[in-house]
Design an enzyme around this catalytic site. Structure first.
Site, mmCIF file in Angstrom:
data_model
loop_
_atom_site.group_PDB
_atom_site.id
_atom_site.type_symbol
_atom_site.label_atom_id
_atom_site.label_comp_id
_atom_site.label_asym_id
_atom_site.label_seq_id
_atom_site.Cartn_x
_atom_site.Cartn_y
_atom_site.Cartn_z
ATOM 1 N N LYS A 69 0.793 -1.224 0.000
ATOM 2 C CA LYS A 69 0.000 0.000 0.000
ATOM 3 C C LYS A 69 0.828 1.279 0.000
ATOM 4 O O LYS A 69 0.353 2.323 -0.444
ATOM 5 C CB LYS A 69 -0.966 -0.003 1.192
ATOM 6 C CG LYS A 69 -2.013 -1.098 1.082
ATOM 7 C CD LYS A 69 -2.948 -1.093 2.276
ATOM 8 C CE LYS A 69 -3.905 -2.271 2.164
ATOM 9 N NZ LYS A 69 -5.291 -1.882 2.152
ATOM 10 N N ASP A 105 -10.005 2.317 1.956
ATOM 11 C CA ASP A 105 -9.938 1.724 3.295
ATOM 12 C C ASP A 105 -10.419 2.711 4.350
ATOM 13 O O ASP A 105 -11.163 2.360 5.263
ATOM 14 C CB ASP A 105 -8.498 1.315 3.640
ATOM 15 C CG ASP A 105 -8.012 0.117 2.855
ATOM 16 O OD1 ASP A 105 -8.841 -0.744 2.502
ATOM 17 O OD2 ASP A 105 -6.798 0.037 2.588
ATOM 18 N N GLY A 128 -0.392 -2.384 14.714
ATOM 19 C CA GLY A 128 0.021 -2.338 13.321
ATOM 20 C C GLY A 128 0.587 -0.980 12.980
ATOM 21 O O GLY A 128 0.313 0.015 13.656
ATOM 22 N N SER A 129 1.384 -0.914 11.896
ATOM 23 C CA SER A 129 1.987 0.369 11.522
ATOM 24 C C SER A 129 2.142 0.528 10.016
ATOM 25 O O SER A 129 2.811 1.445 9.559
ATOM 26 C CB SER A 129 3.367 0.516 12.188
ATOM 27 O OG SER A 129 4.235 -0.538 11.779
ATOM 28 N N GLY A 130 1.527 -0.347 9.226
ATOM 29 C CA GLY A 130 1.631 -0.261 7.772
ATOM 30 C C GLY A 130 0.594 0.634 7.148
ATOM 31 O O GLY A 130 -0.020 1.475 7.820
ATOM 32 N N MET A 132 -2.440 0.030 5.901
ATOM 33 C CA MET A 132 -3.804 -0.116 6.406
ATOM 34 C C MET A 132 -3.929 0.480 7.797
ATOM 35 O O MET A 132 -4.965 1.051 8.155
ATOM 36 C CB MET A 132 -4.199 -1.596 6.424
ATOM 37 C CG MET A 132 -5.652 -1.843 6.799
ATOM 38 S SD MET A 132 -6.767 -1.135 5.564
ATOM 39 C CE MET A 132 -8.358 -1.603 6.261
#
Length: 272
Positions: A69, A105, A128-130, A132
């Site tokens: 992403k 998203d 999480g840290s990406g 999304m």
């Protein structure tokens, strides 16, 4: 679905771990609406070559999933504000060889926060840290949530995401708890090394009011099952998948299906 033919419009998805969710959702709607279109999922071996193929082959639309992403940003021509605002892409639309990136998203997460009437005064642990995770954090921030902790083993990425939205950061869950638990990691995803793992410990689930797993495959992840067993309000990744896929469908085709058609496509997707 029409027999394959030279005039058929192609849309695809790119993911490290492709599922049939988008394929079933989009193709069901193509058939319901009588469109000469087809949708296919791919696991690219070379992202740059895959995006070049989108441009060179005239592929109309391309969904982008983990872990691409952010990497795909350098490969497109234009960034819609929905993607620019969070530096994350989940949708590419090809207009005569010009690739424009979007992010659906964010809108999906925002709709689910509103639909479930989540209280902005609630504390949140977001794991999480990406790309999304960026969309999810932005949606919570814009919904008025301030007491949010980003949990990420990658300190640089975790601190960067937390700093972007004025949130806290922690390296691991440890003995932490919050009113709302949100998993935006591959933990619990089918086919992965941690497919049977819980992204939050039982003690955190017991203490929470809401359990939200953005992982869409399987529909009942270990976290979702644990949340249901504990009697918590549960928000699933399959709900996210439906909402974001609907907006992708509209971007690709210019057609907004009826609520009844969307429900039928969602049911078809979930009954894979």
């Amino acid at each position: 679905m029409p027999i394959l033919n030279k005039d058929m419009t192609l849309c695809i998805s790119l993911s490290a771990r492709p599922s049939n969710n988008g394929t079933r959702f989009h193709n069901h709607l193509y058939e319901a609406l009588g469109l000469n279109w087809i949708y296919k999922a791919f696991a690219p071996t070379d992202l740059a070559q895959a995006i070049a193929g989108v441009r060179g082959l005239g592929i109309r639309g391309c969904a982008i999933s983990m872990p691409y992403k952010e990497d795909v940003i350098a490969l497109v021509d234009r960034m819609d504000p929905s993607a620019t605002a969070i530096d994350s892409v989940n949708t590419i639309v090809n207009e005569d060889g010009v690739l424009t990136a979007y992010n659906t998203d964010y809108s999906a997460i925002a709709q689910l926060i509103a639909r479930h009437s989540l209280d902005p005064a609630s504390s949140v642990l977001l794991r999480g840290s990406g790309g999304m995770a960026k969309a999810t954090a932005a949606a919570f921030r814009d919904a008025g949530f301030a007491d949010v902790t980003i949990v990420a083993r990658n300190e640089e990425a975790g601190r960067a995401l937390a700093g972007l939205y004025g949130f806290g950061w922690a390296a691991d869950v440890a003995d932490r708890s919050a009113d709302v638990l949100v998993n935006v990691t591959p933990i619990g995803m089918a086919g992965g090394a941690e497919a049977e793992a819980l992204s939050f410990p039982p003690s955190a689930i017991d203490a929470a009011a809401v359990v939200f797993d953005v992982v869409a495959l399987p529909a009942e992840t270990p976290l979702v099952r644990a949340g249901r067993a504990a009697g918590k309000t549960v928000i699933t990744g399959s709900a996210v998948a439906t909402l974001q896929a609907l907006e992708q469908f509209v971007l690709y085709t210019g057609i907004r299906p009826s609520d009844e058609q969307v429900r039928a496509a969602e049911e078809f997707m979930r009954n894979a």
